[in-house]
Enzyme design. Structure first.
Site, PDB file in Angstrom:
ATOM      1  CB  ALA A 100      -1.002   0.020   1.152  1.00  0.00           C
ATOM      2  CB  ALA A 101       4.399   2.084  -0.609  1.00  0.00           C
ATOM      3  N   GLY A 102       2.195   2.625  -2.663  1.00  0.00           N
ATOM      4  CA  GLY A 102       1.686   3.352  -3.829  1.00  0.00           C
ATOM      5  C   GLY A 102       0.268   3.867  -3.573  1.00  0.00           C
ATOM      6  CG  ASP A 103      -2.912   1.205  -2.903  1.00  0.00           C
ATOM      7  OD1 ASP A 103      -2.877   1.410  -4.124  1.00  0.00           O
ATOM      8  OD2 ASP A 103      -3.100   0.079  -2.400  1.00  0.00           O
TER       9      ASP A 103
HETATM   10  P1  ATP Z   1       3.134  -0.979  -3.642  1.00  0.00           P
HETATM   11  O1  ATP Z   1       2.703  -1.823  -4.812  1.00  0.00           O
HETATM   12  O2  ATP Z   1       4.155  -1.634  -2.765  1.00  0.00           O
HETATM   13  O3  ATP Z   1       2.012  -0.371  -2.886  1.00  0.00           O
HETATM   14  P2  ATP Z   1       4.050   0.725  -5.719  1.00  0.00           P
HETATM   15  O4  ATP Z   1       4.939  -0.215  -6.466  1.00  0.00           O
HETATM   16  O5  ATP Z   1       2.740   1.062  -6.297  1.00  0.00           O
HETATM   17  O6  ATP Z   1       3.917   0.275  -4.231  1.00  0.00           O
HETATM   18  P3  ATP Z   1       6.326   2.408  -5.288  1.00  0.00           P
HETATM   19  O7  ATP Z   1       6.839   3.078  -6.505  1.00  0.00           O
HETATM   20  O8  ATP Z   1       7.077   1.245  -4.757  1.00  0.00           O
HETATM   21  O9  ATP Z   1       4.789   2.115  -5.532  1.00  0.00           O
HETATM   22  O10 ATP Z   1       6.242   3.473  -4.101  1.00  0.00           O
HETATM   23  C1  ATP Z   1       5.300   4.528  -4.073  1.00  0.00           C
HETATM   24  C2  ATP Z   1       5.820   5.608  -3.156  1.00  0.00           C
HETATM   25  O11 ATP Z   1       5.998   5.080  -1.831  1.00  0.00           O
HETATM   26  C3  ATP Z   1       7.181   6.167  -3.528  1.00  0.00           C
HETATM   27  O12 ATP Z   1       7.072   7.198  -4.491  1.00  0.00           O
HETATM   28  C4  ATP Z   1       7.673   6.687  -2.181  1.00  0.00           C
HETATM   29  O13 ATP Z   1       7.040   7.904  -1.849  1.00  0.00           O
HETATM   30  C5  ATP Z   1       7.135   5.624  -1.212  1.00  0.00           C
HETATM   31  N1  ATP Z   1       8.091   4.527  -0.942  1.00  0.00           N
HETATM   32  C6  ATP Z   1       8.063   3.287  -1.454  1.00  0.00           C
HETATM   33  N2  ATP Z   1       9.076   2.527  -0.983  1.00  0.00           N
HETATM   34  C7  ATP Z   1       9.765   3.323  -0.135  1.00  0.00           C
HETATM   35  C8  ATP Z   1      10.916   3.152   0.701  1.00  0.00           C
HETATM   36  N3  ATP Z   1      11.575   1.978   0.751  1.00  0.00           N
HETATM   37  N4  ATP Z   1      11.331   4.203   1.446  1.00  0.00           N
HETATM   38  C9  ATP Z   1      10.675   5.390   1.422  1.00  0.00           C
HETATM   39  N5  ATP Z   1       9.583   5.616   0.660  1.00  0.00           N
HETATM   40  C10 ATP Z   1       9.123   4.608  -0.100  1.00  0.00           C
END
Ligand code: ATP
Length: 303
Positions: free
Chosen positions: A249-252
Protein backbone atom coordinates in the site's frame (compact mmCIF):
# COMPACT_ATOMS: atom_id res chain seq x y z
CA UNK A 1 -13.89 21.43 -0.02
CA UNK A 2 -13.49 19.89 -3.49
CA UNK A 3 -14.70 16.29 -3.55
CA UNK A 4 -12.67 13.26 -4.52
CA UNK A 5 -14.45 10.11 -5.68
CA UNK A 6 -12.56 6.83 -5.62
CA UNK A 7 -13.97 3.90 -7.61
CA UNK A 8 -12.30 0.58 -6.95
CA UNK A 9 -11.76 -2.64 -5.08
CA UNK A 10 -12.22 -3.85 -1.53
CA UNK A 11 -10.22 -6.93 -0.46
CA UNK A 12 -9.73 -8.90 2.71
CA UNK A 13 -5.93 -9.29 2.80
CA UNK A 14 -4.80 -12.67 4.15
CA UNK A 15 -1.24 -11.82 5.14
CA UNK A 16 1.45 -14.34 6.02
CA UNK A 17 4.91 -13.11 7.06
CA UNK A 18 7.63 -15.42 5.75
CA UNK A 19 11.46 -15.47 5.95
CA UNK A 20 11.60 -15.48 2.13
CA UNK A 21 9.09 -16.09 -0.68
CA UNK A 22 8.37 -19.85 -1.05
CA UNK A 23 10.03 -21.41 -4.11
CA UNK A 24 7.93 -23.66 -6.41
CA UNK A 25 7.12 -26.82 -4.47
CA UNK A 26 8.43 -25.43 -1.16
CA UNK A 27 6.35 -25.44 2.03
CA UNK A 28 7.41 -22.65 4.34
CA UNK A 29 6.55 -21.89 7.94
CA UNK A 30 5.38 -18.27 8.41
CA UNK A 31 5.98 -16.00 11.42
CA UNK A 32 2.44 -14.65 11.71
CA UNK A 33 -0.94 -14.67 9.95
CA UNK A 34 -3.49 -11.85 9.94
CA UNK A 35 -6.61 -10.85 7.97
CA UNK A 36 -6.38 -7.12 7.28
CA UNK A 37 -8.46 -4.61 5.28
CA UNK A 38 -7.06 -3.99 1.78
CA UNK A 39 -7.85 -3.58 -1.92
CA UNK A 40 -6.34 -0.79 -3.99
CA UNK A 41 -9.56 1.22 -4.19
CA UNK A 42 -10.19 0.96 -0.46
CA UNK A 43 -6.57 1.71 0.46
CA UNK A 44 -6.53 4.83 -1.68
CA UNK A 45 -9.91 5.98 -0.33
CA UNK A 46 -8.77 5.43 3.26
CA UNK A 47 -5.47 7.26 2.63
CA UNK A 48 -7.27 10.27 1.15
CA UNK A 49 -9.80 10.32 4.01
CA UNK A 50 -7.20 10.00 6.80
CA UNK A 51 -5.25 12.78 5.14
CA UNK A 52 -8.21 15.15 5.14
CA UNK A 53 -10.01 14.76 1.79
CA UNK A 54 -13.78 15.01 1.36
CA UNK A 55 -14.29 11.62 -0.20
CA UNK A 56 -16.92 9.32 -1.65
CA UNK A 57 -16.16 5.67 -2.44
CA UNK A 58 -17.88 3.60 -5.15
CA UNK A 59 -17.26 -0.11 -4.50
CA UNK A 60 -18.85 -3.52 -4.03
CA UNK A 61 -18.44 -5.82 -1.03
CA UNK A 62 -19.93 -9.25 -0.28
CA UNK A 63 -22.82 -9.80 2.13
CA UNK A 64 -20.41 -11.17 4.76
CA UNK A 65 -18.94 -10.19 8.10
CA UNK A 66 -15.53 -9.13 6.76
CA UNK A 67 -17.14 -6.92 4.09
CA UNK A 68 -19.47 -5.20 6.58
CA UNK A 69 -16.60 -4.77 9.04
CA UNK A 70 -14.48 -3.08 6.37
CA UNK A 71 -17.35 -0.82 5.28
CA UNK A 72 -17.84 0.25 8.92
CA UNK A 73 -14.10 0.98 9.01
CA UNK A 74 -14.35 3.20 5.93
CA UNK A 75 -17.19 5.15 7.55
CA UNK A 76 -15.17 5.50 10.76
CA UNK A 77 -12.38 7.02 8.65
CA UNK A 78 -14.87 9.63 7.39
CA UNK A 79 -15.56 8.16 3.94
CA UNK A 80 -19.05 8.56 2.44
CA UNK A 81 -19.98 4.86 2.04
CA UNK A 82 -23.44 5.35 0.51
CA UNK A 83 -22.10 4.00 -2.82
CA UNK A 84 -20.37 0.97 -1.26
CA UNK A 85 -22.86 -1.64 -2.44
CA UNK A 86 -23.38 -5.10 -1.01
CA UNK A 87 -23.48 -7.99 -3.51
CA UNK A 88 -26.16 -10.57 -2.58
CA UNK A 89 -24.35 -13.56 -4.14
CA UNK A 90 -20.57 -13.08 -4.09
CA UNK A 91 -18.14 -12.85 -1.17
CA UNK A 92 -15.91 -9.84 -0.53
CA UNK A 93 -12.73 -9.77 -2.66
CA UNK A 94 -9.67 -11.62 -1.39
CA UNK A 95 -5.89 -11.13 -1.56
CA UNK A 96 -3.33 -13.72 -0.44
CA UNK A 97 -0.17 -11.82 0.50
CA UNK A 98 3.30 -13.01 1.48
CA UNK A 99 5.50 -10.39 3.19
CA UNK A 100 9.19 -11.34 3.36
CA UNK A 101 11.69 -10.35 6.04
CA UNK A 102 13.10 -7.83 3.53
CA UNK A 103 9.72 -6.03 3.53
CA UNK A 104 8.85 -7.03 -0.04
CA UNK A 105 5.40 -8.40 -0.90
CA UNK A 106 4.02 -11.01 -3.28
CA UNK A 107 0.25 -11.01 -3.94
CA UNK A 108 -2.44 -13.26 -5.46
CA UNK A 109 -5.99 -11.89 -5.93
CA UNK A 110 -9.53 -13.14 -6.41
CA UNK A 111 -11.96 -10.41 -7.49
CA UNK A 112 -15.21 -11.91 -6.05
CA UNK A 113 -17.64 -8.98 -5.43
CA UNK A 114 -15.21 -6.53 -7.06
CA UNK A 115 -15.89 -8.38 -10.32
CA UNK A 116 -19.58 -7.44 -10.03
CA UNK A 117 -18.83 -3.71 -10.02
CA UNK A 118 -20.24 -3.57 -13.54
CA UNK A 119 -20.82 -0.57 -15.85
CA UNK A 120 -24.48 -0.70 -14.68
CA UNK A 121 -23.31 -0.17 -11.09
CA UNK A 122 -21.11 2.73 -12.24
CA UNK A 123 -24.10 4.22 -14.08
CA UNK A 124 -26.13 4.29 -10.83
CA UNK A 125 -23.49 6.65 -9.42
CA UNK A 126 -23.07 8.83 -12.52
CA UNK A 127 -24.27 12.00 -10.76
CA UNK A 128 -21.72 11.52 -7.99
CA UNK A 129 -18.90 11.15 -10.53
CA UNK A 130 -20.09 14.15 -12.52
CA UNK A 131 -20.31 16.29 -9.37
CA UNK A 132 -16.80 15.49 -8.11
CA UNK A 133 -13.65 17.51 -8.70
CA UNK A 134 -11.51 14.39 -9.25
CA UNK A 135 -12.16 10.69 -9.94
CA UNK A 136 -9.43 8.25 -8.86
CA UNK A 137 -9.38 4.82 -10.55
CA UNK A 138 -7.26 1.65 -10.39
CA UNK A 139 -7.54 -1.73 -12.17
CA UNK A 140 -8.86 -4.25 -9.62
CA UNK A 141 -12.45 -3.90 -10.90
CA UNK A 142 -13.68 -4.77 -14.44
CA UNK A 143 -11.92 -2.75 -17.13
CA UNK A 144 -15.20 -1.88 -18.88
CA UNK A 145 -16.39 -0.28 -15.60
CA UNK A 146 -13.18 1.74 -15.30
CA UNK A 147 -13.67 2.87 -18.90
CA UNK A 148 -17.31 3.80 -18.26
CA UNK A 149 -16.46 5.79 -15.14
CA UNK A 150 -13.65 7.62 -16.96
CA UNK A 151 -16.01 8.40 -19.86
CA UNK A 152 -18.65 9.84 -17.50
CA UNK A 153 -16.05 11.90 -15.66
CA UNK A 154 -14.39 13.21 -18.80
CA UNK A 155 -17.75 14.28 -20.25
CA UNK A 156 -18.64 16.12 -17.03
CA UNK A 157 -15.28 17.92 -16.68
CA UNK A 158 -14.25 15.83 -13.64
CA UNK A 159 -10.48 15.26 -13.61
CA UNK A 160 -9.60 11.58 -14.26
CA UNK A 161 -6.66 10.13 -12.31
CA UNK A 162 -5.62 6.56 -13.15
CA UNK A 163 -3.32 4.47 -11.00
CA UNK A 164 -2.83 1.68 -13.59
CA UNK A 165 -2.36 -1.12 -11.07
CA UNK A 166 -2.13 -4.09 -11.12
CA UNK A 167 -0.13 -3.87 -14.35
CA UNK A 168 -2.10 -4.80 -17.47
CA UNK A 169 -2.32 -3.63 -21.09
CA UNK A 170 -4.90 -0.85 -21.55
CA UNK A 171 -6.89 0.37 -24.57
CA UNK A 172 -5.87 3.70 -26.10
CA UNK A 173 -9.52 4.77 -25.66
CA UNK A 174 -9.11 4.66 -21.86
CA UNK A 175 -5.68 6.31 -21.77
CA UNK A 176 -6.99 9.20 -23.91
CA UNK A 177 -9.50 10.04 -21.13
CA UNK A 178 -6.87 10.22 -18.39
CA UNK A 179 -5.66 13.59 -17.05
CA UNK A 180 -3.08 12.24 -14.57
CA UNK A 181 -1.52 8.75 -14.62
CA UNK A 182 0.45 7.38 -11.65
CA UNK A 183 2.18 4.10 -12.63
CA UNK A 184 5.01 2.43 -10.77
CA UNK A 185 8.06 1.25 -12.75
CA UNK A 186 6.53 -2.10 -13.79
CA UNK A 187 3.27 -0.50 -14.93
CA UNK A 188 5.08 2.30 -16.77
CA UNK A 189 7.19 -0.27 -18.66
CA UNK A 190 4.16 -2.39 -19.57
CA UNK A 191 2.22 0.60 -20.91
CA UNK A 192 5.05 2.44 -22.72
CA UNK A 193 7.59 -0.28 -23.57
CA UNK A 194 10.31 1.76 -21.80
CA UNK A 195 12.12 0.05 -18.89
CA UNK A 196 12.11 2.75 -16.19
CA UNK A 197 15.19 2.64 -13.98
CA UNK A 198 16.36 6.24 -13.66
CA UNK A 199 15.54 9.85 -14.58
CA UNK A 200 16.42 9.52 -18.30
CA UNK A 201 14.30 6.41 -18.82
CA UNK A 202 11.45 7.92 -16.77
CA UNK A 203 11.57 11.00 -19.05
CA UNK A 204 11.33 8.73 -22.11
CA UNK A 205 8.37 6.81 -20.64
CA UNK A 206 6.63 10.08 -19.67
CA UNK A 207 7.02 11.34 -23.26
CA UNK A 208 5.21 8.21 -24.49
CA UNK A 209 2.36 8.82 -22.01
CA UNK A 210 2.09 12.45 -23.15
CA UNK A 211 1.90 11.21 -26.75
CA UNK A 212 -1.11 9.06 -25.70
CA UNK A 213 -2.90 12.28 -24.70
CA UNK A 214 -2.15 12.26 -20.94
CA UNK A 215 -1.27 15.76 -19.68
CA UNK A 216 0.22 14.83 -16.28
CA UNK A 217 2.51 11.89 -15.59
CA UNK A 218 3.77 10.72 -12.22
CA UNK A 219 5.95 7.58 -12.27
CA UNK A 220 6.69 6.23 -8.79
CA UNK A 221 10.15 4.68 -8.38
CA UNK A 222 9.88 3.14 -4.90
CA UNK A 223 12.59 4.41 -2.54
CA UNK A 224 14.04 6.59 -5.38
CA UNK A 225 10.97 8.87 -5.35
CA UNK A 226 8.85 9.97 -8.33
CA UNK A 227 9.35 11.37 -11.80
CA UNK A 228 6.74 14.07 -12.45
CA UNK A 229 6.09 15.66 -15.85
CA UNK A 230 3.36 18.08 -16.97
CA UNK A 231 3.07 21.13 -19.22
CA UNK A 232 6.79 21.42 -19.90
CA UNK A 233 7.73 21.06 -16.20
CA UNK A 234 9.49 17.85 -15.12
CA UNK A 235 11.54 16.69 -12.13
CA UNK A 236 12.72 13.61 -10.27
CA UNK A 237 11.58 14.32 -6.73
CA UNK A 238 13.26 12.01 -4.18
CA UNK A 239 11.33 10.46 -1.29
CA UNK A 240 12.28 10.23 2.38
CA UNK A 241 14.82 7.73 3.73
CA UNK A 242 13.19 5.30 6.16
CA UNK A 243 13.66 1.66 7.10
CA UNK A 244 11.02 -0.26 5.17
CA UNK A 245 9.20 -3.00 7.10
CA UNK A 246 6.34 -3.66 4.64
CA UNK A 247 5.77 -1.76 1.36
CA UNK A 248 2.17 -3.02 0.93
CA UNK A 249 0.00 0.00 0.00
CA UNK A 250 2.93 2.42 -0.37
CA UNK A 251 1.69 3.35 -3.83
CA UNK A 252 -1.94 3.52 -2.62
CA UNK A 253 -0.97 5.81 0.26
CA UNK A 254 1.01 7.97 -2.18
CA UNK A 255 -1.99 8.33 -4.53
CA UNK A 256 -4.53 9.15 -1.79
CA UNK A 257 -2.16 11.58 -0.08
CA UNK A 258 -1.19 13.34 -3.31
CA UNK A 259 -4.81 14.10 -4.21
CA UNK A 260 -5.84 15.02 -0.65
CA UNK A 261 -3.07 17.65 -0.46
CA UNK A 262 -3.68 18.89 -4.00
CA UNK A 263 -7.42 19.30 -3.42
CA UNK A 264 -6.54 21.52 -0.42
CA UNK A 265 -4.80 23.82 -2.91
CA UNK A 266 -1.17 22.62 -2.82
CA UNK A 267 0.99 22.82 -5.95
CA UNK A 268 2.06 19.50 -7.50
CA UNK A 269 5.64 19.60 -6.04
CA UNK A 270 4.20 20.42 -2.57
CA UNK A 271 1.65 17.62 -2.89
CA UNK A 272 4.40 15.19 -3.96
CA UNK A 273 6.49 16.04 -0.87
CA UNK A 274 3.42 15.48 1.33
CA UNK A 275 2.63 12.18 -0.43
CA UNK A 276 6.26 11.03 -0.07
CA UNK A 277 6.01 11.64 3.68
CA UNK A 278 2.72 9.73 3.99
CA UNK A 279 4.04 6.81 1.90
CA UNK A 280 7.36 6.73 3.81
CA UNK A 281 5.44 6.48 7.09
CA UNK A 282 3.31 3.68 5.63
CA UNK A 283 6.33 1.52 4.68
CA UNK A 284 7.58 1.64 8.29
CA UNK A 285 4.38 -0.15 9.39
CA UNK A 286 2.79 -3.52 8.71
CA UNK A 287 -0.30 -4.08 6.54
CA UNK A 288 -2.28 -2.08 3.98
CA UNK A 289 -4.89 0.17 5.62
CA UNK A 290 -3.38 -0.48 9.05
CA UNK A 291 -0.18 1.22 7.82
CA UNK A 292 -1.77 4.42 6.43
CA UNK A 293 -1.00 7.48 8.58
CA UNK A 294 -3.33 10.31 9.68
CA UNK A 295 -2.89 13.98 8.77
CA UNK A 296 -1.34 15.01 12.09
CA UNK A 297 1.36 12.31 11.79
CA UNK A 298 2.33 13.44 8.29
CA UNK A 299 2.44 17.10 9.36
CA UNK A 300 4.65 16.15 12.35
CA UNK A 301 6.95 14.08 10.08
CA UNK A 302 7.39 17.08 7.75
CA UNK A 303 8.31 19.55 10.56
P1 ATP B 1 3.13 -0.98 -3.64
O1 ATP B 1 2.70 -1.82 -4.81
O2 ATP B 1 4.15 -1.63 -2.76
O3 ATP B 1 2.01 -0.37 -2.89
P2 ATP B 1 4.05 0.73 -5.72
O4 ATP B 1 4.94 -0.21 -6.47
O5 ATP B 1 2.74 1.06 -6.30
O6 ATP B 1 3.92 0.28 -4.23
P3 ATP B 1 6.33 2.41 -5.29
O7 ATP B 1 6.84 3.08 -6.50
O8 ATP B 1 7.08 1.25 -4.76
O9 ATP B 1 4.79 2.12 -5.53
O10 ATP B 1 6.24 3.47 -4.10
C1 ATP B 1 5.30 4.53 -4.07
C2 ATP B 1 5.82 5.61 -3.16
O11 ATP B 1 6.00 5.08 -1.83
C3 ATP B 1 7.18 6.17 -3.53
O12 ATP B 1 7.07 7.20 -4.49
C4 ATP B 1 7.67 6.69 -2.18
O13 ATP B 1 7.04 7.90 -1.85
C5 ATP B 1 7.14 5.62 -1.21
N1 ATP B 1 8.09 4.53 -0.94
C6 ATP B 1 8.06 3.29 -1.45
N2 ATP B 1 9.08 2.53 -0.98
C7 ATP B 1 9.77 3.32 -0.13
C8 ATP B 1 10.92 3.15 0.70
N3 ATP B 1 11.58 1.98 0.75
N4 ATP B 1 11.33 4.20 1.45
C9 ATP B 1 10.68 5.39 1.42
N5 ATP B 1 9.58 5.62 0.66
C10 ATP B 1 9.12 4.61 -0.10
Amino acid sequence: MKQLVVLGSVNADHVLRVPHFPRPGETLRGHSYQVLPGGKGANQAVAAARLGADIGFIARIGDDAIGRQMRDGFAADGIDVSAVECDPALPTGIAIIYVSDEGENNIGLSAEANGALTPEVVERHAARIAGADTLLLQLEVPLESVLHAATLAHAAGTRVVLNPAPAQPLPASLLALVDLITPNQTEAELLTGVAVTDEASARAAAARFHAMGIASVMITLGAQGVYWSEQGEAALIPGFRVTAIDTTAAGDTFNGALLAEQLRGASMPEAIRFAHAAAALSVTRFGAQSSIPHLAEVRAFLK
